[in-house]
Structure formats: C-alpha cells, structure tokens
Design a protein around this motif. Sequence first.
Motif, short mmCIF file in Angstrom:
data_model
loop_
_atom_site.label_atom_id
_atom_site.label_comp_id
_atom_site.label_asym_id
_atom_site.label_seq_id
_atom_site.Cartn_x
_atom_site.Cartn_y
_atom_site.Cartn_z
N MET A 8 0.75 -1.17 0.06
CA MET A 8 -0.03 -0.18 -0.17
C MET A 8 0.76 1.14 0.09
O MET A 8 1.77 1.50 0.85
N ASP A 12 -2.32 5.85 -2.27
CA ASP A 12 -3.50 5.11 -2.42
C ASP A 12 -4.65 5.50 -1.16
O ASP A 12 -5.88 4.85 -1.24
N VAL A 16 -8.47 3.91 -0.56
CA VAL A 16 -8.65 3.41 0.61
C VAL A 16 -9.85 3.84 1.60
O VAL A 16 -10.76 3.13 2.13
N ARG A 49 0.49 -4.08 4.92
CA ARG A 49 -0.35 -3.22 4.33
C ARG A 49 -0.32 -3.34 2.85
O ARG A 49 0.64 -3.07 2.39
N ALA A 51 -2.23 -3.61 -1.24
CA ALA A 51 -3.45 -3.04 -1.90
C ALA A 51 -3.52 -3.94 -3.50
O ALA A 51 -2.57 -4.45 -3.83
N THR A 53 -4.76 -3.90 -7.13
CA THR A 53 -4.94 -2.77 -8.15
C THR A 53 -5.48 -3.67 -9.61
O THR A 53 -5.15 -4.58 -9.89
N VAL A 59 -6.86 1.26 -7.37
CA VAL A 59 -6.97 0.31 -6.27
C VAL A 59 -8.44 -0.26 -6.25
O VAL A 59 -9.49 0.40 -6.47
N TRP A 62 -7.87 -3.26 -0.37
CA TRP A 62 -6.87 -3.31 0.45
C TRP A 62 -7.10 -4.32 1.58
O TRP A 62 -8.05 -4.62 2.08
N MET A 97 -6.01 -11.18 -1.60
CA MET A 97 -5.41 -10.22 -0.69
C MET A 97 -5.03 -11.05 0.57
O MET A 97 -4.23 -11.05 1.26
#
Length: 127
Positions: A8, A12, A16, A49, A51, A53, A59, A62, A97
């Motif tokens: 991240m 971003d 977020v 942390r 993200a 995409t 993004v 997250w 994720m």
Amino acid sequence: MSADIRNMLAADWAAVERIQAGGTAGGNATFADAPPMEDFSASRIPALRIAATDERGRVQGWAAATATSSREVYRGAVEHYVCVGPEAAGRGVGMSMLRELAERAYLRILDDPNLFLPRDPAQPGPP
C-alpha cells in the motif's frame, strides 16, 4: 478479474478511504470510519499493508493487519482487515489479498522464528 497485489502506498489513501466508507455505509465493514492516514499507518504493520489494483493501476481493495495486543500472551497474533470495492466484489480479489497477507505474515515468522512461540518460563520477564 485479475488483480495485482502490492504494498500500500500513501498515494492509495483516497481509494482506501473511499472503499472503507462504501463498506461501512453498506454494513459490510467496521463500525468506524477510516482513521486519518497517519493514525492508520502508525497502527498497522508496514509489511502487512497491501493494495490490489486492476490492469489500469486503480485500487480495487486493500488489506492490513495490526498487532492484536501488546500482552505477551498475544505475541505474534494479528488482527486483519480486508476490504474490497464494489467494482471488484465477488471476483476473488479479497481472497487473493487474504492469501498474500498470510504469506507475508509467514515470511515475518521466518525472519523471527520465535514470533508466535510462547515465552520460555525460565527466561526473566513479566508473568
């Protein structure tokens, strides 16, 4: 949908906040609004942390983790949060994720093999 997962970035943050606000408003997220970026960053483990995409670099979701507690008994335990924007919902982005977050947490254990182990009672320290 294919998503690229990366660290991240500060850039971003608007996405977020937007994604979290949408999840909160829809009843699918936390009870609180996103904290200011500085508070968010200070309370989350930097290596955890991330993200997701899309092919244009936008993004789509997250994920982040924070230490569960400062108590010795919870050493190495984390609390995680995965949030996916509506444009990516149901397309495997959240699961991708979550897998990446688990892999990164595992790699942290490799760096510190004692991270998740209980403290040796023979060693000095708090009870």
